[in-house]
Motif scaffolding. Structure first.
Motif, mmCIF file in Angstrom:
data_model
loop_
_atom_site.group_PDB
_atom_site.id
_atom_site.type_symbol
_atom_site.label_atom_id
_atom_site.label_comp_id
_atom_site.label_asym_id
_atom_site.label_seq_id
_atom_site.Cartn_x
_atom_site.Cartn_y
_atom_site.Cartn_z
ATOM 1 N N LEU A 76 2.666 -7.388 -3.758
ATOM 2 C CA LEU A 76 2.292 -6.865 -5.138
ATOM 3 C C LEU A 76 3.970 -6.473 -5.675
ATOM 4 O O LEU A 76 4.284 -5.290 -5.443
ATOM 5 N N ASP A 77 4.632 -7.483 -6.527
ATOM 6 C CA ASP A 77 5.425 -6.446 -7.398
ATOM 7 C C ASP A 77 5.192 -4.616 -8.020
ATOM 8 O O ASP A 77 4.152 -4.305 -9.256
ATOM 9 N N SER A 78 5.892 -3.379 -7.086
ATOM 10 C CA SER A 78 5.233 -2.421 -7.789
ATOM 11 C C SER A 78 5.644 -1.604 -8.659
ATOM 12 O O SER A 78 5.963 -0.563 -9.072
ATOM 13 N N SER A 79 7.246 -2.853 -9.300
ATOM 14 C CA SER A 79 7.533 -2.200 -10.292
ATOM 15 C C SER A 79 7.153 -2.660 -11.255
ATOM 16 O O SER A 79 7.616 -1.927 -12.706
ATOM 17 N N ARG A 80 6.163 -3.631 -11.476
ATOM 18 C CA ARG A 80 5.526 -3.347 -12.358
ATOM 19 C C ARG A 80 4.256 -2.860 -13.171
ATOM 20 O O ARG A 80 4.274 -1.764 -11.732
ATOM 21 N N PRO A 81 3.675 -2.362 -14.213
ATOM 22 C CA PRO A 81 2.881 -1.441 -14.654
ATOM 23 C C PRO A 81 1.445 -0.741 -13.424
ATOM 24 O O PRO A 81 1.035 -1.526 -12.599
ATOM 25 N N LYS A 82 1.572 0.329 -13.469
ATOM 26 C CA LYS A 82 0.830 0.932 -11.810
ATOM 27 C C LYS A 82 -0.528 0.386 -11.606
ATOM 28 O O LYS A 82 -1.587 0.358 -11.610
ATOM 29 N N GLU A 83 -1.255 0.169 -13.130
ATOM 30 C CA GLU A 83 -2.422 -0.228 -13.897
ATOM 31 C C GLU A 83 -3.090 -1.654 -13.661
ATOM 32 O O GLU A 83 -4.097 -2.349 -13.051
ATOM 33 N N GLU A 84 -2.157 -2.923 -13.452
ATOM 34 C CA GLU A 84 -1.845 -4.198 -13.384
ATOM 35 C C GLU A 84 -1.966 -4.247 -11.649
ATOM 36 O O GLU A 84 -2.596 -5.143 -10.948
ATOM 37 N N VAL A 85 -0.711 -3.478 -11.329
ATOM 38 C CA VAL A 85 -0.741 -3.645 -9.766
ATOM 39 C C VAL A 85 -1.814 -2.410 -9.215
ATOM 40 O O VAL A 85 -2.859 -3.638 -7.789
ATOM 41 N N HIS A 86 -2.711 -1.672 -9.652
ATOM 42 C CA HIS A 86 -4.242 -1.558 -9.589
ATOM 43 C C HIS A 86 -5.426 -2.636 -9.204
ATOM 44 O O HIS A 86 -6.067 -2.773 -8.308
ATOM 45 N N GLY A 87 -5.032 -2.884 -10.509
ATOM 46 C CA GLY A 87 -5.882 -3.949 -10.911
ATOM 47 C C GLY A 87 -6.003 -6.007 -9.847
ATOM 48 O O GLY A 87 -7.309 -5.922 -8.981
ATOM 49 N N LEU A 88 -4.732 -5.932 -9.237
ATOM 50 C CA LEU A 88 -4.637 -7.063 -7.665
ATOM 51 C C LEU A 88 -5.030 -6.192 -6.765
ATOM 52 O O LEU A 88 -5.896 -6.833 -5.788
ATOM 53 N N ILE A 89 -4.793 -5.500 -6.518
ATOM 54 C CA ILE A 89 -4.687 -4.290 -5.195
ATOM 55 C C ILE A 89 -6.676 -4.364 -5.222
ATOM 56 O O ILE A 89 -7.438 -4.269 -4.087
ATOM 57 N N LEU A 90 -7.317 -3.937 -5.684
ATOM 58 C CA LEU A 90 -9.045 -3.359 -6.117
ATOM 59 C C LEU A 90 -9.032 -5.128 -6.235
ATOM 60 O O LEU A 90 -9.973 -4.986 -5.184
ATOM 61 N N ALA A 91 -9.045 -6.054 -6.288
ATOM 62 C CA ALA A 91 -9.849 -7.419 -6.764
ATOM 63 C C ALA A 91 -9.003 -7.497 -5.071
ATOM 64 O O ALA A 91 -10.454 -8.155 -4.399
ATOM 65 N N ALA A 92 -8.190 -7.619 -4.016
ATOM 66 C CA ALA A 92 -7.879 -8.016 -2.825
ATOM 67 C C ALA A 92 -8.768 -7.509 -1.662
ATOM 68 O O ALA A 92 -9.597 -8.106 -0.711
ATOM 69 N N ALA A 93 -9.080 -6.182 -2.280
ATOM 70 C CA ALA A 93 -10.242 -4.464 -1.393
ATOM 71 C C ALA A 93 -11.882 -5.603 -1.078
ATOM 72 O O ALA A 93 -12.093 -5.673 -0.188
ATOM 73 N N LEU A 94 -12.084 -5.856 -2.605
ATOM 74 C CA LEU A 94 -13.102 -6.030 -2.514
ATOM 75 C C LEU A 94 -13.868 -7.356 -1.977
ATOM 76 O O LEU A 94 -14.787 -7.914 -1.967
ATOM 77 N N ASP A 95 -12.427 -8.447 -2.056
ATOM 78 C CA ASP A 95 -12.710 -9.327 -1.615
ATOM 79 C C ASP A 95 -12.440 -9.364 0.068
ATOM 80 O O ASP A 95 -13.638 -10.065 0.747
ATOM 81 N N ALA A 96 -12.046 -7.611 0.323
ATOM 82 C CA ALA A 96 -11.932 -8.083 1.887
ATOM 83 C C ALA A 96 -13.197 -7.293 2.663
ATOM 84 O O ALA A 96 -13.947 -8.027 3.785
ATOM 85 N N ILE A 97 -14.069 -6.671 1.212
ATOM 86 C CA ILE A 97 -14.992 -5.812 2.030
ATOM 87 C C ILE A 97 -16.467 -6.588 1.687
ATOM 88 O O ILE A 97 -17.823 -6.521 1.415
ATOM 89 N N LYS A 98 -16.562 -7.555 0.974
ATOM 90 C CA LYS A 98 -17.547 -8.540 0.096
ATOM 91 C C LYS A 98 -18.724 -8.251 1.147
ATOM 92 O O LYS A 98 -19.023 -8.652 1.001
ATOM 93 N N GLY A 99 -18.174 -9.354 2.524
ATOM 94 C CA GLY A 99 -18.821 -9.943 3.796
ATOM 95 C C GLY A 99 -19.197 -8.708 4.012
ATOM 96 O O GLY A 99 -20.305 -8.637 5.124
ATOM 97 N N LEU A 100 -19.131 -7.147 3.825
ATOM 98 C CA LEU A 100 -19.696 -6.501 4.677
ATOM 99 C C LEU A 100 -21.086 -5.115 4.187
ATOM 100 O O LEU A 100 -21.359 -4.978 4.449
ATOM 101 N N VAL A 101 -21.320 -5.851 3.244
ATOM 102 C CA VAL A 101 -22.745 -5.872 2.249
ATOM 103 C C VAL A 101 -23.609 -6.256 2.604
ATOM 104 O O VAL A 101 -24.121 -7.213 2.686
#
Length: 201
Positions: free
Chosen positions: A176-201
């Protein structure tokens, strides 16, 4: 809170000033708000015994690269055994600000063989998700307000950045390009994290 079948380990990596500390906190706060039990940690581990030695050594010029690698490996052993594994056994989402990929990127940039680095870190728990934050050192270094250590030099960080990029291509890590606004980067990270843990619920 959402009950997980098992814990998950997420590593956020990048060069100095890439924003890994900020994004780790933002991700843990967001996951907890969504009902996922999440905890933040970092390397070197400030709650361990090795971190003060590492910090002192980073202020010295001419230290042996192998000594750096061995100290980071020792710190990781303590971090994994005393903190990460118990949290995972408690079915938490563990988000670490730096982990094995930082050791590979930084110590390889010092000239060490990546295979040897991996061999001394073979006890490290494999993350469920590794995210690389990419930024030009010319942009990241001004974000650092403290006196720079010997890693925090533009020429050296260019090599580290290239190492991160090479590993990301081989291991298919999201970059991820972290020169972008931190809120944009956070949104991408959160989406990736939720995708990674979705099978653990």
């Amino acid at each position: 809170m959402a009950a997980l079948k098992r814990g998950a380990l997420i590593a956020i990596e990048g060069i100095d000033g890439a924003g890994s500390s900020t994004q780790t906190k933002m991700l843990v706060d967001a996951l907890n708000a969504l009902g996922y039990p999440a905890v933040a940690t970092k390397e070197p581990n400030p709650d361990g015994h090795i971190e003060p030695v590492i910090r002192a050594l980073l202020r010295e010029e001419g230290a042996e690269p192998a000594l750096d690698a061995l100290l980071f490996a020792a710190d990781r052993v303590e971090h994994v055994e005393r903190f990460i594994k118990p949290w995972l056994e408690a079915k938490k989402v563990v988000v670490t600000d730096r982990y094995l990929e930082s050791t590979l990127a930084y110590q390889s940039a010092q000239g060490l063989d990546p295979r040897w680095i991996l061999s001394i870190n073979r006890g490290a728990v494999k993350p469920d998700l590794t995210i690389i934050l990419d930024v030009d050192p010319a942009l990241s270094l001004p974000r650092k307000n403290l006196k720079p250590d010997r890693y925090e030099q533009a020429g050296f960080l260019d090599k580290v950045r290239a190492n991160f990029a090479g590993r990301a291509r081989r291991m298919r890590y999201p970059v991820l390009d972290s020169s972008r606004p931190k809120e944009e980067v956070h949104g991408l990270i959160l989406a990736a994290a939720l995708d990674a843990i979705k099978g653990l619920v």
